[in-house]
Write a protein that holds these residues in place. Structure first.
Motif, PDB file in Angstrom:
ATOM      1  N   ASN A 110       0.809  -1.223   0.000  1.00 55.29           N
ATOM      2  CA  ASN A 110       0.000   0.000   0.000  1.00 55.29           C
ATOM      3  C   ASN A 110       0.839   1.268   0.000  1.00 55.29           C
ATOM      4  OD1 ASN A 110       0.481   0.725   2.958  1.00 55.29           O
ATOM      5  ND2 ASN A 110      -0.328  -1.354   3.115  1.00 55.29           N
ATOM      6  N   GLY A 111       2.142   1.145  -0.184  1.00 54.57           N
ATOM      7  CA  GLY A 111       2.984   2.315  -0.373  1.00 54.57           C
ATOM      8  C   GLY A 111       3.540   2.958   0.881  1.00 54.57           C
ATOM      9  N   GLN A 112       3.435   2.309   2.031  1.00 53.17           N
ATOM     10  CA  GLN A 112       3.916   2.927   3.270  1.00 53.17           C
ATOM     11  C   GLN A 112       5.415   3.239   3.200  1.00 53.17           C
ATOM     12  OE1 GLN A 112       2.686   0.200   6.299  1.00 53.17           O
ATOM     13  NE2 GLN A 112       0.674   1.132   6.528  1.00 53.17           N
ATOM     14  N   ALA A 113       6.211   2.273   2.746  1.00 46.92           N
ATOM     15  CA  ALA A 113       7.648   2.515   2.659  1.00 46.92           C
ATOM     16  C   ALA A 113       7.970   3.501   1.543  1.00 46.92           C
ATOM     17  CB  ALA A 113       8.391   1.200   2.436  1.00 46.92           C
ATOM     18  N   ALA A 114       7.200   3.484   0.471  1.00 45.91           N
ATOM     19  CA  ALA A 114       7.438   4.405  -0.643  1.00 45.91           C
ATOM     20  C   ALA A 114       7.295   5.852  -0.192  1.00 45.91           C
ATOM     21  CB  ALA A 114       6.471   4.107  -1.785  1.00 45.91           C
ATOM     22  N   VAL A 115       6.291   6.117   0.633  1.00 47.56           N
ATOM     23  CA  VAL A 115       6.084   7.480   1.137  1.00 47.56           C
ATOM     24  C   VAL A 115       7.278   7.914   1.995  1.00 47.56           C
ATOM     25  CG1 VAL A 115       4.634   8.911   2.623  1.00 47.56           C
ATOM     26  CG2 VAL A 115       3.573   7.328   1.019  1.00 47.56           C
ATOM     27  N   GLY A 116       7.801   7.001   2.794  1.00 49.59           N
ATOM     28  CA  GLY A 116       8.978   7.322   3.590  1.00 49.59           C
ATOM     29  C   GLY A 116      10.189   7.623   2.722  1.00 49.59           C
ATOM     30  N   LEU A 117      10.387   6.831   1.672  1.00 46.58           N
ATOM     31  CA  LEU A 117      11.510   7.065   0.765  1.00 46.58           C
ATOM     32  C   LEU A 117      11.364   8.390   0.029  1.00 46.58           C
ATOM     33  CD1 LEU A 117      11.921   3.512  -0.825  1.00 46.58           C
ATOM     34  CD2 LEU A 117      13.557   4.659   0.694  1.00 46.58           C
ATOM     35  N   ALA A 118      10.137   8.746  -0.313  1.00 43.48           N
ATOM     36  CA  ALA A 118       9.889   9.961  -1.101  1.00 43.48           C
ATOM     37  C   ALA A 118      10.295  11.226  -0.355  1.00 43.48           C
ATOM     38  CB  ALA A 118       8.417  10.032  -1.505  1.00 43.48           C
ATOM     39  N   ARG A 119      10.403  11.159   0.956  1.00 42.08           N
ATOM     40  CA  ARG A 119      10.840  12.316   1.724  1.00 42.08           C
ATOM     41  C   ARG A 119      12.343  12.568   1.581  1.00 42.08           C
ATOM     42  NH1 ARG A 119       7.002  10.159   5.559  1.00 42.08           N
ATOM     43  NH2 ARG A 119       8.659   9.109   6.735  1.00 42.08           N
TER      44      ARG A 119
ATOM     45  N   SER B 221       0.333  -6.866  -7.343  1.00 43.81           N
ATOM     46  CA  SER B 221      -1.113  -6.828  -7.105  1.00 43.81           C
ATOM     47  C   SER B 221      -1.690  -5.476  -7.503  1.00 43.81           C
ATOM     48  CB  SER B 221      -1.409  -7.095  -5.621  1.00 43.81           C
ATOM     49  OG  SER B 221      -2.746  -6.762  -5.303  1.00 43.81           O
ATOM     50  N   ALA B 222      -2.575  -5.469  -8.477  1.00 47.29           N
ATOM     51  CA  ALA B 222      -3.245  -4.233  -8.873  1.00 47.29           C
ATOM     52  C   ALA B 222      -4.101  -3.685  -7.746  1.00 47.29           C
ATOM     53  CB  ALA B 222      -4.101  -4.481 -10.116  1.00 47.29           C
ATOM     54  N   GLN B 223      -4.702  -4.570  -6.949  1.00 44.24           N
ATOM     55  CA  GLN B 223      -5.538  -4.125  -5.835  1.00 44.24           C
ATOM     56  C   GLN B 223      -4.715  -3.391  -4.775  1.00 44.24           C
ATOM     57  OE1 GLN B 223      -5.577  -7.070  -7.266  1.00 44.24           O
ATOM     58  NE2 GLN B 223      -7.678  -7.818  -7.550  1.00 44.24           N
ATOM     59  N   GLN B 224      -3.511  -3.869  -4.528  1.00 46.97           N
ATOM     60  CA  GLN B 224      -2.649  -3.176  -3.572  1.00 46.97           C
ATOM     61  C   GLN B 224      -2.278  -1.781  -4.091  1.00 46.97           C
ATOM     62  OE1 GLN B 224      -2.233  -3.955  -0.553  1.00 46.97           O
ATOM     63  NE2 GLN B 224      -0.989  -5.776  -0.199  1.00 46.97           N
ATOM     64  N   ILE B 225      -1.929  -1.694  -5.360  1.00 47.29           N
ATOM     65  CA  ILE B 225      -1.566  -0.402  -5.944  1.00 47.29           C
ATOM     66  C   ILE B 225      -2.746   0.566  -5.880  1.00 47.29           C
ATOM     67  CG2 ILE B 225      -0.950   0.762  -8.096  1.00 47.29           C
ATOM     68  CD1 ILE B 225       1.418  -0.583  -6.765  1.00 47.29           C
ATOM     69  N   GLU B 226      -3.950   0.066  -6.114  1.00 43.20           N
ATOM     70  CA  GLU B 226      -5.137   0.921  -6.050  1.00 43.20           C
ATOM     71  C   GLU B 226      -5.364   1.476  -4.642  1.00 43.20           C
ATOM     72  OE1 GLU B 226      -8.287  -1.519  -7.473  1.00 43.20           O
ATOM     73  OE2 GLU B 226      -7.587  -1.492  -9.555  1.00 43.20           O
ATOM     74  N   SER B 227      -4.888   0.759  -3.622  1.00 48.60           N
ATOM     75  CA  SER B 227      -5.077   1.189  -2.234  1.00 48.60           C
ATOM     76  C   SER B 227      -3.904   2.009  -1.704  1.00 48.60           C
ATOM     77  CB  SER B 227      -5.280  -0.034  -1.326  1.00 48.60           C
ATOM     78  OG  SER B 227      -6.438  -0.753  -1.685  1.00 48.60           O
ATOM     79  N   ALA B 228      -2.902   2.241  -2.545  1.00 43.11           N
ATOM     80  CA  ALA B 228      -1.695   2.930  -2.085  1.00 43.11           C
ATOM     81  C   ALA B 228      -1.952   4.420  -1.865  1.00 43.11           C
ATOM     82  CB  ALA B 228      -0.575   2.738  -3.105  1.00 43.11           C
ATOM     83  N   GLU B 229      -1.148   4.982  -0.981  1.00 41.89           N
ATOM     84  CA  GLU B 229      -1.274   6.394  -0.623  1.00 41.89           C
ATOM     85  C   GLU B 229      -0.714   7.266  -1.740  1.00 41.89           C
ATOM     86  OE1 GLU B 229       0.291   9.431   2.902  1.00 41.89           O
ATOM     87  OE2 GLU B 229       0.364   7.253   3.194  1.00 41.89           O
ATOM     88  N   PRO B 230      -1.520   8.154  -2.334  1.00 45.29           N
ATOM     89  CA  PRO B 230      -1.037   8.989  -3.454  1.00 45.29           C
ATOM     90  C   PRO B 230       0.058   9.951  -3.001  1.00 45.29           C
ATOM     91  CG  PRO B 230      -3.448   8.995  -3.322  1.00 45.29           C
ATOM     92  CD  PRO B 230      -2.953   8.389  -2.055  1.00 45.29           C
ATOM     93  N   ASP B 231       1.008  10.179  -3.888  1.00 45.14           N
ATOM     94  CA  ASP B 231       2.080  11.130  -3.616  1.00 45.14           C
ATOM     95  C   ASP B 231       2.675  11.534  -4.961  1.00 45.14           C
ATOM     96  OD1 ASP B 231       4.822  12.156  -3.009  1.00 45.14           O
ATOM     97  OD2 ASP B 231       4.282  11.619  -0.964  1.00 45.14           O
ATOM     98  N   ASP B 232       2.823  12.824  -5.197  1.00 48.50           N
ATOM     99  CA  ASP B 232       3.315  13.307  -6.492  1.00 48.50           C
ATOM    100  C   ASP B 232       4.722  12.838  -6.793  1.00 48.50           C
ATOM    101  OD1 ASP B 232       0.937  14.635  -6.897  1.00 48.50           O
ATOM    102  OD2 ASP B 232       1.680  16.586  -6.195  1.00 48.50           O
ATOM    103  N   ARG B 233       5.476  12.488  -5.771  1.00 52.42           N
ATOM    104  CA  ARG B 233       6.863  12.058  -5.965  1.00 52.42           C
ATOM    105  C   ARG B 233       6.971  10.562  -6.257  1.00 52.42           C
ATOM    106  NH1 ARG B 233       8.329  14.376  -0.184  1.00 52.42           N
ATOM    107  NH2 ARG B 233       6.354  13.251   0.087  1.00 52.42           N
ATOM    108  N   ILE B 234       5.851   9.854  -6.176  1.00 55.84           N
ATOM    109  CA  ILE B 234       5.868   8.400  -6.325  1.00 55.84           C
ATOM    110  C   ILE B 234       5.139   7.986  -7.591  1.00 55.84           C
ATOM    111  CG2 ILE B 234       5.233   6.197  -5.282  1.00 55.84           C
ATOM    112  CD1 ILE B 234       5.200   7.635  -2.563  1.00 55.84           C
ATOM    113  N   SER B 235       5.796   7.136  -8.385  1.00 57.37           N
ATOM    114  CA  SER B 235       5.171   6.525  -9.557  1.00 57.37           C
ATOM    115  C   SER B 235       4.806   5.090  -9.203  1.00 57.37           C
ATOM    116  CB  SER B 235       6.142   6.548 -10.747  1.00 57.37           C
ATOM    117  OG  SER B 235       5.622   5.813 -11.838  1.00 57.37           O
TER     118      SER B 235
END
Length: 249
Positions: free
Chosen positions: A46-55, A66-80
């Motif tokens: 769900n992108g928890q670690a991605a948000v931390g890295l984006a900082r 999993s497409a379902q996991q990506i759909e539930s991920a936290e949006p962030d302009d710095r993350i693709s």
């Protein structure tokens, strides 16, 4: 190539109840990465670690099979966010400064993934793998949860779980390693929040599918006797284990 999907069916709960990684982890990874242009969060969930890295990095590519996991991920302009296998990311060769795999390596085809990591990492790029096991609260509570983990859901854990039990120590790492640094995840949860987390376990979901009822319900009754007020917030801890290697020329 197929992937072992244990979480798509409850991706929303996974995003809501999984613990968050400490800022100290991302600060450490930043300190050992020679460049901070691009990080890859592999099996992002769900992108928890991605948000931390984006900082700390200019941009982050966060992939999950999993497409379902990506759909539930936290949006962030710095993350693709991208739907992709760990072993076939689609990321450009020699473009990534740091790869993070948070609590997911045991699901991969290891040889294929390590080949992919070598392909996408720049020279001196960093590969970091984290894992954590059963939570810790207080001795009388831990004993009940440990029994639930070992006996109630134990038969439903996939065999790959054994790699987590050993902190990935038996996996041959593809790069020279740095000395391990200990970290810890912490959350402040009441009893309902703890129940939500335990229901995200892949073994709990398999138990429900096989037996037709939710074992967490009876576990909450047992825990209620020692938790006292179910609204009481307690500190939950997960010791976090880390293996880090640096790609050589």
């Amino acid at each position: 190539m197929k992937f072992k999907d244990h979480f798509s069916g409850h991706a929303v709960d996974y995003a809501k109840f999984r613990p968050h990684y400490p800022d100290e982890l991302f600060e450490y990874l930043t300190s050992i990465s020679p460049r901070h242009e691009l990080a890859w969060d592999c099996a992002t969930g769900n992108g928890q670690a991605a948000v931390g890295l984006a900082r700390h990095f200019g941009s982050v590519i966060a992939t999950d099979a999993s497409a379902q996991q990506i759909e539930s991920a936290e949006p962030d302009d710095r993350i693709s966010y991208r739907v992709a296998l760990a072993e076939a990311s689609g990321i450009d060769s020699a473009s990534v400064d740091l790869i993070l795999v948070a609590q997911a390596l045991h699901w991969f085809d290891l040889d294929a993934f390590f080949t992919e990591a070598k392909r996408v990492l720049k020279e001196d790029g960093v590969l970091a793998i984290t894992s954590y096991k059963v939570l810790e609260i207080a001795p009388e509570i831990d004993a009940i949860i440990w029994k639930f983990y070992r006996e109630t859901t134990g038969p439903f854990w996939p065999p790959e779980r054994e790699l987590v039990e050993t902190d990935y120590k038996d996996i041959q790492f593809p790069f020279p390693e740095l000395s391990p640094v200990p970290f810890e995840m912490r959350e402040q949860w009441n009893l309902d929040q703890l129940a939500g987390y335990l229901r995200t376990w892949s073994a709990t979901q398999k138990f429900i599918a096989a037996r037709g009822f939710d074992p967490v319900d009876s576990l909450m009754e047992e825990l209620g006797a020692v938790w006292n007020n179910p609204e009481q917030v307690r500190e939950i801890k997960w010791p976090l284990h880390l293996r880090v290697g640096v790609r050589q020329r």
